[in-house]
Motif scaffolding. Structure first.
Motif, PDB file in Angstrom:
ATOM      1  N   LYS A  17      67.168 -49.964 -89.859  1.00 50.81           N
ATOM      2  CA  LYS A  17      67.801 -50.177 -88.556  1.00 50.81           C
ATOM      3  C   LYS A  17      68.704 -48.994 -88.237  1.00 50.81           C
ATOM      4  O   LYS A  17      69.240 -48.348 -89.128  1.00 50.81           O
ATOM      5  N   ARG A  18      68.888 -48.695 -86.957  1.00 53.01           N
ATOM      6  CA  ARG A  18      69.794 -47.609 -86.553  1.00 53.01           C
ATOM      7  C   ARG A  18      71.215 -48.096 -86.758  1.00 53.01           C
ATOM      8  O   ARG A  18      71.676 -49.002 -86.081  1.00 53.01           O
ATOM      9  N   ARG A  19      71.938 -47.456 -87.651  1.00 55.60           N
ATOM     10  CA  ARG A  19      73.234 -47.938 -88.113  1.00 55.60           C
ATOM     11  C   ARG A  19      74.408 -47.237 -87.436  1.00 55.60           C
ATOM     12  O   ARG A  19      75.514 -47.263 -87.937  1.00 55.60           O
ATOM     13  N   TYR A  20      74.197 -46.596 -86.292  1.00 56.58           N
ATOM     14  CA  TYR A  20      75.276 -45.888 -85.601  1.00 56.58           C
ATOM     15  C   TYR A  20      74.997 -45.879 -84.106  1.00 56.58           C
ATOM     16  O   TYR A  20      73.893 -46.182 -83.655  1.00 56.58           O
ATOM     17  N   GLY A  21      75.996 -45.513 -83.319  1.00 55.51           N
ATOM     18  CA  GLY A  21      75.849 -45.354 -81.874  1.00 55.51           C
ATOM     19  C   GLY A  21      76.826 -44.291 -81.393  1.00 55.51           C
ATOM     20  O   GLY A  21      77.878 -44.092 -82.000  1.00 55.51           O
ATOM     21  N   LYS A  42      68.468 -50.570 -82.415  1.00 53.15           N
ATOM     22  CA  LYS A  42      69.863 -50.169 -82.205  1.00 53.15           C
ATOM     23  C   LYS A  42      70.770 -51.351 -82.522  1.00 53.15           C
ATOM     24  O   LYS A  42      70.639 -52.419 -81.935  1.00 53.15           O
ATOM     25  N   LEU A  43      71.700 -51.150 -83.464  1.00 44.13           N
ATOM     26  CA  LEU A  43      72.597 -52.220 -83.871  1.00 44.13           C
ATOM     27  C   LEU A  43      74.017 -52.062 -83.340  1.00 44.13           C
ATOM     28  O   LEU A  43      74.774 -53.019 -83.316  1.00 44.13           O
ATOM     29  N   LEU A  44      74.398 -50.848 -82.934  1.00 41.04           N
ATOM     30  CA  LEU A  44      75.732 -50.604 -82.386  1.00 41.04           C
ATOM     31  C   LEU A  44      75.605 -49.948 -81.020  1.00 41.04           C
ATOM     32  O   LEU A  44      74.888 -48.968 -80.868  1.00 41.04           O
ATOM     33  N   ASP A  45      76.316 -50.495 -80.046  1.00 40.80           N
ATOM     34  CA  ASP A  45      76.319 -49.934 -78.699  1.00 40.80           C
ATOM     35  C   ASP A  45      77.716 -49.383 -78.424  1.00 40.80           C
ATOM     36  O   ASP A  45      78.705 -50.098 -78.576  1.00 40.80           O
ATOM     37  N   VAL A  46      77.790 -48.110 -78.046  1.00 41.63           N
ATOM     38  CA  VAL A  46      79.061 -47.454 -77.760  1.00 41.63           C
ATOM     39  C   VAL A  46      79.056 -47.009 -76.305  1.00 41.63           C
ATOM     40  O   VAL A  46      78.092 -46.398 -75.843  1.00 41.63           O
ATOM     41  N   ASN A  47      80.126 -47.333 -75.577  1.00 42.18           N
ATOM     42  CA  ASN A  47      80.261 -46.926 -74.175  1.00 42.18           C
ATOM     43  C   ASN A  47      81.642 -46.334 -73.939  1.00 42.18           C
ATOM     44  O   ASN A  47      82.651 -46.963 -74.238  1.00 42.18           O
ATOM     45  N   VAL A  48      81.659 -45.120 -73.385  1.00 38.98           N
ATOM     46  CA  VAL A  48      82.906 -44.451 -73.032  1.00 38.98           C
ATOM     47  C   VAL A  48      83.196 -44.741 -71.567  1.00 38.98           C
ATOM     48  O   VAL A  48      82.321 -44.588 -70.713  1.00 38.98           O
ATOM     49  N   SER A  89      78.509 -54.821 -81.532  1.00 43.23           N
ATOM     50  CA  SER A  89      77.550 -54.904 -82.624  1.00 43.23           C
ATOM     51  C   SER A  89      76.457 -55.906 -82.280  1.00 43.23           C
ATOM     52  O   SER A  89      76.731 -56.982 -81.764  1.00 43.23           O
ATOM     53  N   TYR A  90      75.203 -55.531 -82.570  1.00 46.03           N
ATOM     54  CA  TYR A  90      74.073 -56.430 -82.391  1.00 46.03           C
ATOM     55  C   TYR A  90      73.518 -56.898 -83.729  1.00 46.03           C
ATOM     56  O   TYR A  90      72.456 -57.495 -83.782  1.00 46.03           O
ATOM     57  N   TRP A  91      74.232 -56.602 -84.813  1.00 45.12           N
ATOM     58  CA  TRP A  91      73.822 -57.069 -86.139  1.00 45.12           C
ATOM     59  C   TRP A  91      74.082 -58.564 -86.217  1.00 45.12           C
ATOM     60  O   TRP A  91      74.974 -59.089 -85.563  1.00 45.12           O
ATOM     61  N   THR A  92      73.317 -59.276 -87.012  1.00 45.97           N
ATOM     62  CA  THR A  92      73.401 -60.739 -87.061  1.00 45.97           C
ATOM     63  C   THR A  92      74.628 -61.257 -87.787  1.00 45.97           C
ATOM     64  O   THR A  92      74.959 -62.430 -87.675  1.00 45.97           O
TER      65      THR A  92
END
Length: 148
Positions: free
Chosen positions: A134-138, A33-39, A59-62
């Motif tokens: 890699k998972r490219r969305y959240g 998981k590269l993007l974390d989304v929280n509402v 974002s957790y991408w480097t």
């Protein structure tokens, strides 16, 4: 005869378990998981009341990379000031919170999604696109309760 039937079904169960283990282990290892989304949770509202929808994206991408953030709802929701899609440059370790004003006359699920986006919103030399494995969305959804 009973022993052969029991042996056959036992082998089938073991084989099925092995296949499931290999499938789930392989997927977890390949997709990060590269993007974390929280509402942000929303308080109950009255029908037609304007409510703020807040979504935080990390974002957790480097490297820095363009990200598009958009709303999700089921059923469709009313946006009195327009439903905007945001695009920005997401860099590692940074969290960005985006806001929408929404209205509803009934209880519904509402949330946000974020995805890496091929756009030049980052400063020159910062644009980076994550690898395909890699998972490219959240996404994240919350329930908006409407009370009378």
């Amino acid at each position: 005869m009973y022993c052969l039937q029991t042996l056959g079904s036992s082998i089938a169960v073991i084989f099925l378990g092995l296949c499931l283990q290999l499938l789930t282990t392989g997927e977890a290892a390949d997709i990060q998981k590269l993007l974390d989304v929280n509402v942000t949770p929303m308080l109950p509202a009255k029908p037609g009341q304007k409510i703020e929808l807040a979504c935080s994206v990390q974002s957790y991408w480097t490297n820095c990379a363009p990200v598009k953030v958009y709303t999700l709802s089921n059923p469709p929701i009313v946006f009195p000031f327009g439903n905007l899609n945001y695009t920005y440059c997401a860099c590692p370790g940074e969290t960005k919170t985006l806001y929408w004003t929404i209205q509803s006359s009934k209880t519904m699920n509402v949330g946000c999604g974020a995805a890496f986006y091929p756009d030049d919103v980052c400063r020159e030399g910062q644009n980076s696109i994550p690898p395909q494995n890699k998972r490219r969305y959240g996404t994240d959804m919350k329930t908006l309760k409407i009370i009378s």
